[in-house]
Motif scaffolding. Sequence first.
Motif, PDB file in Angstrom:
ATOM      1  N   GLY A   1       9.762  29.252  16.400  1.00 59.29           N
ATOM      2  CA  GLY A   1       9.702  30.698  16.758  1.00 59.29           C
ATOM      3  C   GLY A   1      11.261  31.501  16.232  1.00 59.29           C
ATOM      4  O   GLY A   1      11.141  32.896  16.535  1.00 59.29           O
ATOM      5  N   GLY A   2      11.934  30.874  15.971  1.00 63.56           N
ATOM      6  CA  GLY A   2      13.525  31.552  15.325  1.00 63.56           C
ATOM      7  C   GLY A   2      14.352  31.602  16.518  1.00 63.56           C
ATOM      8  O   GLY A   2      15.372  32.381  16.155  1.00 63.56           O
ATOM      9  N   VAL A   3      14.067  31.326  17.548  1.00 69.69           N
ATOM     10  CA  VAL A   3      15.117  31.391  18.797  1.00 69.69           C
ATOM     11  C   VAL A   3      16.033  30.487  18.582  1.00 69.69           C
ATOM     12  O   VAL A   3      17.254  30.904  18.845  1.00 69.69           O
ATOM     13  CB  VAL A   3      14.347  31.203  20.098  1.00 69.69           C
ATOM     14  CG1 VAL A   3      15.292  31.291  21.374  1.00 69.69           C
ATOM     15  CG2 VAL A   3      13.085  32.295  20.376  1.00 69.69           C
ATOM     16  N   ASN A   4      16.085  29.298  18.120  1.00 62.76           N
ATOM     17  CA  ASN A   4      17.136  28.297  18.304  1.00 62.76           C
ATOM     18  C   ASN A   4      17.470  27.892  16.703  1.00 62.76           C
ATOM     19  O   ASN A   4      16.466  28.035  15.944  1.00 62.76           O
ATOM     20  CB  ASN A   4      16.644  26.914  18.932  1.00 62.76           C
ATOM     21  CG  ASN A   4      16.179  27.017  20.288  1.00 62.76           C
ATOM     22  OD1 ASN A   4      17.157  27.660  20.998  1.00 62.76           O
ATOM     23  ND2 ASN A   4      15.018  26.912  20.756  1.00 62.76           N
ATOM     24  N   THR A   5      18.625  27.847  16.520  1.00 64.84           N
ATOM     25  CA  THR A   5      19.176  27.603  15.270  1.00 64.84           C
ATOM     26  C   THR A   5      20.473  26.286  15.213  1.00 64.84           C
ATOM     27  O   THR A   5      20.935  26.209  16.338  1.00 64.84           O
ATOM     28  CB  THR A   5      19.860  28.687  14.416  1.00 64.84           C
ATOM     29  OG1 THR A   5      21.071  29.450  15.467  1.00 64.84           O
ATOM     30  CG2 THR A   5      18.873  29.828  14.315  1.00 64.84           C
ATOM     31  N   ARG A   6      20.605  25.975  13.959  1.00 68.52           N
ATOM     32  CA  ARG A   6      21.549  24.912  13.933  1.00 68.52           C
ATOM     33  C   ARG A   6      22.532  25.049  12.672  1.00 68.52           C
ATOM     34  O   ARG A   6      21.786  25.279  11.695  1.00 68.52           O
ATOM     35  CB  ARG A   6      21.016  23.430  14.337  1.00 68.52           C
ATOM     36  CG  ARG A   6      22.066  22.453  14.000  1.00 68.52           C
ATOM     37  CD  ARG A   6      21.092  21.031  14.575  1.00 68.52           C
ATOM     38  NE  ARG A   6      22.053  19.869  14.375  1.00 68.52           N
ATOM     39  CZ  ARG A   6      21.561  18.512  14.447  1.00 68.52           C
ATOM     40  NH1 ARG A   6      20.260  18.262  15.015  1.00 68.52           N
ATOM     41  NH2 ARG A   6      22.475  17.486  14.678  1.00 68.52           N
ATOM     42  N   TYR A   7      23.726  24.824  12.768  1.00 67.14           N
ATOM     43  CA  TYR A   7      24.411  25.005  11.314  1.00 67.14           C
ATOM     44  C   TYR A   7      25.264  23.775  11.363  1.00 67.14           C
ATOM     45  O   TYR A   7      25.684  23.176  12.154  1.00 67.14           O
ATOM     46  CB  TYR A   7      25.397  26.297  11.529  1.00 67.14           C
ATOM     47  CG  TYR A   7      24.499  27.639  11.466  1.00 67.14           C
ATOM     48  CD1 TYR A   7      24.119  28.099  12.879  1.00 67.14           C
ATOM     49  CD2 TYR A   7      24.226  28.119  10.491  1.00 67.14           C
ATOM     50  CE1 TYR A   7      23.582  29.366  12.940  1.00 67.14           C
ATOM     51  CE2 TYR A   7      23.331  29.204  10.403  1.00 67.14           C
ATOM     52  CZ  TYR A   7      22.823  29.776  11.750  1.00 67.14           C
ATOM     53  OH  TYR A   7      22.156  31.011  11.835  1.00 67.14           O
TER      54      TYR A   7
END
Length: 124
Positions: free
Chosen positions: A54-60
């Motif tokens: 859904g695009g809410v959570n990200t990781r880098y």
Amino acid sequence: QVQLVESGGGLVQAGGSLRLSCAASGRNFGRHTMGWFRQAPGEEREFVAAISRGGVNTRYADSVKGRFTISRDNAKNMLYLQMNSLEPEDTAVYYCAADLSSVITSTSWDYDYWGQGTQVTVSS
């Protein structure tokens, strides 16, 4: 099945910016966790960033945190990577990838579909 095509790579000076795009075709783009990876000559493919369905959570990756931003537009079947403050060490072929799992992962072999890659070259 999902087909992925990256674009937006190129040559940029250190400190500059680029925006990579990944166009997805096929079914159910919104049901895939998406990721960006990169591979420099003679190096292993490495994780850059990932984003939830859904695009809410990200990781880098630590090396890009604060400089790169991953985003997606499920209505357009598009994935993006905004890259700012580019460094020569960012030079690589960048790949987008799709994972059928709902879990955000930085492990390349968890991803099911891959694009052909786009070259990013950062000059010093």
